[in-house]
Structure formats: structure tokens, C-alpha cells
Design a protein around this motif. Structure first.
Motif, PDB file in Angstrom:
ATOM      1  N   PRO A   1       0.938  -1.300   0.104  1.00  0.00           N
ATOM      2  CA  PRO A   1      -0.057  -0.080   0.116  1.00  0.00           C
ATOM      3  C   PRO A   1       0.666   1.091  -0.185  1.00  0.00           C
ATOM      4  CG  PRO A   1       0.024  -1.154   2.094  1.00  0.00           C
ATOM      5  CD  PRO A   1       0.596  -1.984   1.144  1.00  0.00           C
ATOM      6  N   LEU A   2       2.402   1.219   0.056  1.00  0.00           N
ATOM      7  CA  LEU A   2       2.875   2.476   0.192  1.00  0.00           C
ATOM      8  C   LEU A   2       3.694   2.563  -0.971  1.00  0.00           C
ATOM      9  CD1 LEU A   2       4.692   2.093   4.007  1.00  0.00           C
ATOM     10  CD2 LEU A   2       2.655   3.343   3.243  1.00  0.00           C
ATOM     11  N   CYS A   3       4.227   1.402  -1.605  1.00  0.00           N
ATOM     12  CA  CYS A   3       5.276   1.726  -2.706  1.00  0.00           C
ATOM     13  C   CYS A   3       4.894   0.785  -3.832  1.00  0.00           C
ATOM     14  CB  CYS A   3       6.861   1.403  -2.547  1.00  0.00           C
ATOM     15  SG  CYS A   3       7.102  -0.212  -1.918  1.00  0.00           S
ATOM     16  N   ASN A   4       3.626   0.144  -3.667  1.00  0.00           N
ATOM     17  CA  ASN A   4       3.036  -0.864  -4.826  1.00  0.00           C
ATOM     18  C   ASN A   4       4.013  -1.766  -5.355  1.00  0.00           C
ATOM     19  OD1 ASN A   4       1.030  -0.944  -6.232  1.00  0.00           O
ATOM     20  ND2 ASN A   4       1.559  -0.230  -8.168  1.00  0.00           N
ATOM     21  N   SER A   5       5.001  -2.312  -4.388  1.00  0.00           N
ATOM     22  CA  SER A   5       5.927  -3.456  -4.821  1.00  0.00           C
ATOM     23  C   SER A   5       5.193  -4.632  -4.477  1.00  0.00           C
ATOM     24  CB  SER A   5       7.154  -3.264  -4.101  1.00  0.00           C
ATOM     25  OG  SER A   5       7.924  -1.895  -4.272  1.00  0.00           O
ATOM     26  N   SER A   6       5.646  -5.599  -4.980  1.00  0.00           N
ATOM     27  CA  SER A   6       5.095  -7.226  -4.572  1.00  0.00           C
ATOM     28  C   SER A   6       5.347  -7.296  -3.164  1.00  0.00           C
ATOM     29  CB  SER A   6       5.734  -8.051  -5.670  1.00  0.00           C
ATOM     30  OG  SER A   6       7.177  -8.323  -5.222  1.00  0.00           O
ATOM     31  N   MET A   7       4.509  -8.334  -2.610  1.00  0.00           N
ATOM     32  CA  MET A   7       4.654  -8.562  -1.205  1.00  0.00           C
ATOM     33  C   MET A   7       4.851  -9.884  -0.958  1.00  0.00           C
ATOM     34  SD  MET A   7       1.794  -6.017   0.605  1.00  0.00           S
ATOM     35  CE  MET A   7       2.981  -5.687   1.906  1.00  0.00           C
ATOM     36  N   ILE A   8       5.752 -10.279   0.163  1.00  0.00           N
ATOM     37  CA  ILE A   8       6.091 -11.489   0.702  1.00  0.00           C
ATOM     38  C   ILE A   8       5.557 -11.857   1.919  1.00  0.00           C
ATOM     39  CG2 ILE A   8       7.904 -12.944   1.079  1.00  0.00           C
ATOM     40  CD1 ILE A   8       9.767 -11.002  -0.380  1.00  0.00           C
ATOM     41  N   LYS A   9       4.959 -13.118   2.019  1.00  0.00           N
ATOM     42  CA  LYS A   9       4.357 -13.599   3.380  1.00  0.00           C
ATOM     43  C   LYS A   9       5.436 -13.817   4.088  1.00  0.00           C
ATOM     44  CE  LYS A   9       0.558 -15.896   3.217  1.00  0.00           C
ATOM     45  NZ  LYS A   9      -0.380 -17.207   2.730  1.00  0.00           N
ATOM     46  N   ARG A  10       5.130 -13.277   5.485  1.00  0.00           N
ATOM     47  CA  ARG A  10       6.399 -13.351   6.512  1.00  0.00           C
ATOM     48  C   ARG A  10       5.884 -13.628   7.964  1.00  0.00           C
ATOM     49  NH1 ARG A  10      10.761 -10.639   4.410  1.00  0.00           N
ATOM     50  NH2 ARG A  10      10.438  -8.919   2.867  1.00  0.00           N
ATOM     51  N   THR A  11       6.460 -13.968   8.959  1.00  0.00           N
ATOM     52  CA  THR A  11       5.915 -14.575  10.194  1.00  0.00           C
ATOM     53  C   THR A  11       6.830 -13.484  11.153  1.00  0.00           C
ATOM     54  OG1 THR A  11       5.564 -16.584   9.585  1.00  0.00           O
ATOM     55  CG2 THR A  11       5.558 -16.358  11.971  1.00  0.00           C
ATOM     56  N   ALA A  12       6.137 -12.846  12.028  1.00  0.00           N
ATOM     57  CA  ALA A  12       6.505 -11.942  13.103  1.00  0.00           C
ATOM     58  C   ALA A  12       7.160 -12.773  14.138  1.00  0.00           C
ATOM     59  CB  ALA A  12       5.432 -11.181  13.640  1.00  0.00           C
ATOM     60  N   ARG A  13       8.476 -12.329  14.291  1.00  0.00           N
ATOM     61  CA  ARG A  13       9.409 -13.122  15.188  1.00  0.00           C
ATOM     62  C   ARG A  13       9.529 -12.495  16.706  1.00  0.00           C
ATOM     63  NH1 ARG A  13      14.718 -14.391  11.429  1.00  0.00           N
ATOM     64  NH2 ARG A  13      13.650 -15.530   9.726  1.00  0.00           N
ATOM     65  N   LYS A  14       8.958 -11.203  16.864  1.00  0.00           N
ATOM     66  CA  LYS A  14       9.124 -10.467  18.122  1.00  0.00           C
ATOM     67  C   LYS A  14       8.117  -9.740  18.162  1.00  0.00           C
ATOM     68  CE  LYS A  14      12.359  -7.174  16.627  1.00  0.00           C
ATOM     69  NZ  LYS A  14      13.935  -6.636  16.988  1.00  0.00           N
ATOM     70  N   GLY A  15       8.021  -9.019  19.372  1.00  0.00           N
ATOM     71  CA  GLY A  15       6.980  -7.946  19.557  1.00  0.00           C
ATOM     72  C   GLY A  15       5.681  -8.740  19.903  1.00  0.00           C
ATOM     73  N   THR A  16       4.550  -7.847  20.122  1.00  0.00           N
ATOM     74  CA  THR A  16       3.200  -8.284  20.504  1.00  0.00           C
ATOM     75  C   THR A  16       2.660  -9.164  19.605  1.00  0.00           C
ATOM     76  OG1 THR A  16       2.226  -6.242  19.577  1.00  0.00           O
ATOM     77  CG2 THR A  16       2.839  -6.331  22.021  1.00  0.00           C
ATOM     78  N   ASN A  17       2.934  -9.043  18.293  1.00  0.00           N
ATOM     79  CA  ASN A  17       2.096  -9.938  17.478  1.00  0.00           C
ATOM     80  C   ASN A  17       3.215 -10.976  16.932  1.00  0.00           C
ATOM     81  OD1 ASN A  17      -0.010  -8.198  17.134  1.00  0.00           O
ATOM     82  ND2 ASN A  17       1.221  -6.618  15.787  1.00  0.00           N
ATOM     83  N   ALA A  18       4.051 -11.462  17.842  1.00  0.00           N
ATOM     84  CA  ALA A  18       5.006 -12.425  17.505  1.00  0.00           C
ATOM     85  C   ALA A  18       3.967 -13.843  17.096  1.00  0.00           C
ATOM     86  CB  ALA A  18       5.999 -12.792  18.731  1.00  0.00           C
ATOM     87  N   GLY A  19       4.544 -14.603  15.963  1.00  0.00           N
ATOM     88  CA  GLY A  19       3.956 -15.768  15.631  1.00  0.00           C
ATOM     89  C   GLY A  19       2.756 -15.346  14.405  1.00  0.00           C
ATOM     90  N   ASN A  20       2.540 -14.283  14.450  1.00  0.00           N
ATOM     91  CA  ASN A  20       1.351 -13.818  13.280  1.00  0.00           C
ATOM     92  C   ASN A  20       2.110 -13.690  11.939  1.00  0.00           C
ATOM     93  OD1 ASN A  20      -0.418 -13.618  15.486  1.00  0.00           O
ATOM     94  ND2 ASN A  20      -0.457 -11.643  15.650  1.00  0.00           N
ATOM     95  N   VAL A  21       1.181 -14.233  11.083  1.00  0.00           N
ATOM     96  CA  VAL A  21       1.593 -14.061   9.552  1.00  0.00           C
ATOM     97  C   VAL A  21       1.028 -12.919   8.871  1.00  0.00           C
ATOM     98  CG1 VAL A  21       1.428 -15.247   7.539  1.00  0.00           C
ATOM     99  CG2 VAL A  21       1.674 -16.787   9.464  1.00  0.00           C
ATOM    100  N   PHE A  22       1.834 -12.269   8.179  1.00  0.00           N
ATOM    101  CA  PHE A  22       1.474 -11.052   7.570  1.00  0.00           C
ATOM    102  C   PHE A  22       2.149 -11.064   6.219  1.00  0.00           C
ATOM    103  CE2 PHE A  22       5.276 -10.092   9.799  1.00  0.00           C
ATOM    104  CZ  PHE A  22       5.913  -9.178   8.896  1.00  0.00           C
TER     105      PHE A  22
END
Length: 290
Positions: A254-275
């Protein structure tokens, strides 16, 4: 009504009062340890001055004079700043408790000034374990009012103390741009009123949480042991992106219109969530919820 001019002394104490009290005490100790030896050092007894030495002698005399007074004045300012910091924290806690325990919280919130409204929201987030930096010095219509930090992650907050006017999409769009400029992982727009449908639609999937008057009440009563305020569970207006089905093409940033990659949060309050994360990371930090 003319604005009362403040002295440099008042401004210095006000700046210190915005810091944690222990920081002001530490500054008081450091200033004393630095200036006291200079103030008590014996002056030079040399009676033979060479050409060009007069400037150095004069500078040394002025520096010792400053240290003589500064060894007491600067630590005193720091102590006053620490007292102001402690008093400010106590005042904010009392404000949060009085509003949260009011029989009619909505009316109580409507009676607050915009400064008190920002303090109320900041204390509500501080209760959740965030460190708070207040930046709302530009008035009730300023941009970013609070900076939250927790688990090395940065969040921005914009406060809108609007009693009758709904918060529209221009406000949320501008705030989204501020998030990108500041490199924040998320943000909150908080209002004592409501949001328009267009504002809710724009926030959908952009990691912006919209908290209206009803959501603010829940935030004030939420205990630290409950889910973090960074999670969508406190969001009174559903802005979570619907699950993205498996497909051959990835969404665009939504910021630069580049393609996106599915990642998994490793730390923080959203650790383990996929985005979905931007493929241009770390140059671009755009994300889309899965």
C-alpha cells in the motif's frame, strides 16, 4: 487573550518535567559533579601574561563564574523538574481514574480540554505497558500527538477530541502518511466521537486502529494482564483485513506498490502472526494483515 511569555528558566524546568523523574535526578547529580570541581578550583596565580593570554584568562574567569552559580542552579532546576514529572504522573493517573469511574464517562470526556484528552489517552496506553512520549504541542489539530514504544516497536497516536464532528478519511489518510514517514509499525486514531464509513474503509488493512468513544471506554478499563491494546480486540470499528486466499499473485504494497512476501513476526506483541510484508523491506515497511 495574549499568550504569557515564559522565561528560559521556566522552559528548562518544563522540559525536564516531561522526562522521567529519575532522568532529572541523574542530570542534577552529573551537573554537580562536573561544575563543582571547576567552581572550587583555585584561579591561576601566574602574573606574567604573554600576548594573546588575556582572552584565555577572561574565558577561564567567565567559566568559573558560571560554574560557581551553575553548580547550585542547574541541580535545583533538575530537582524541580523531577518534582514536576512526579506530580504530572500523579495528575494523569488521577485523571484516568476519575474518568474511568465516572457515572457518565462520555460527559466527563466531553468536558476535558484537548490537552487533558491527550493526557488521558496517553495514561490509558501507559497502563498497558507502553512508554509514552507526548508530542502534541501544535494544538488540538496537530498531527502525531503521542509516540508509543513497547518491545522495541514504535506506534503513533493521533487524538481527536471532537464532540459533534465525525473523523473523516482525510485525517486517517494524513495519519497513514505520518506513520510511513516515522517508520512506525502501527498507529491509533482516537476520538471521543465517531468515524465516518470512508475513514473505516481506508483504515481497513493498513495497520491503523480506529478507537471511537465506546472503544476508549473499554481501553480505560482494560487491565495490563488482558490482551494488549496493540491487538485488534480493542478496536471498536472492525478494520482487520479479511483473510487473503491462496493465489498465484501476491498483493501489492500500500506504500510503494511493490510485490509483497508472506512473513511471520518473530518478536513483539504480534510474534507468531503471519502477514504480508513489502519485498523492498527495510527501505519500505508496508504491511498487509493476513
Amino acid at each position: 487573550m495574549a499568550r504569557r511569555r515564559s522565561s528560559a528558566f521556566d522552559d528548562f524546568i518544563f522540559l525536564l518535567s516531561r522526562l522521567p523523574w529519575w532522568v532529572s535526578i541523574l542530570l542534577a547529580l552529573v551537573s554537580w559533579l562536573v561544575l563543582h570541581p571547576i567552581a572550587t578550583a583555585p584561579p591561576s596565580t601566574s602574573t606574567v601574561l604573554r600576548p594573546g593570554d588575556m582572552g584565555g584568562v577572561l574565558a577561564g574567569h567567565l567559566w568559573r563564574t558560571f560554574a560557581l552559580f551553575g553548580q547550585y542552579l542547574i541541580p535545583a532546576c533538575c530537582v524541580f523538574g523531577a518534582i514536576g514529572s512526579i506530580a504530572g504522573r500523579y495528575k494523569r493517573k488521577q485523571l484516568l481514574n476519575s474518568v474511568a469511574n465516572a457515572t457518565q464517562p462520555a460527559r466527563t470526556i466531553d468536558g476535558l480540554s484537548w490537552q487533558q484528552f491527550e493526557q488521558l489517552i496517553g495514561e490509558a496506553f501507559r497502563k498497558q505497558g507502553y512508554s509514552i512520549t507526548e508530542t502534541g504541542a501544535n494544538g488540538p489539530d496537530g498531527g502525531v500527538d503521542l509516540i508509543l514504544r513497547k518491545h522495541n516497536e514504535k506506534y503513533l497516536v493521533q487524538c481527536k477530541h471532537w464532540r459533534s464532528l465525525k473523523v473523516g478519511v482525510p485525517v486517517v489518510r494524513e495519519f497513514f502518511g505520518a506513520m510511513a514517514a516515522e517508520g512506525a509499525v502501527g498507529g491509533y486514531v482516537v476520538t471521543s466521537g465517531q468515524f465516518t464509513k470512508e475513514a473505516k474503509a481506508f483504515a481497513n488493512g493498513r495497520n491503523i486502529q480506529l478507537i471511537d468513544g465506546a472503544g476508549l471506554k473499554r481501553l480505560m478499563h482494560r487491565q495490563p494482564s488482558e490482551p494488549s491494546a496493540a491487538q485488534p480486540t480493542i478496536n471498536p470499528t472492525p478494520t482487520a483485513t479479511p483473510p487473503i486466499p491462496e493465489a498465484t499473485s501476491e498483493p501489492h504494497c500500500p506504500l510503494c506498490n511493490s510485490s509483497m512476501i508472506k512473513r511471520t513476526a518473530r518478536k513483539g506483541t504480534n510474534a507468531g502472526n503471519v502477514f504480508w510484508g513489502c519485498s523492498a523491506y527495510p527501505k519500505c515497511r508496508g504491511i498487509v494483515n493476513v
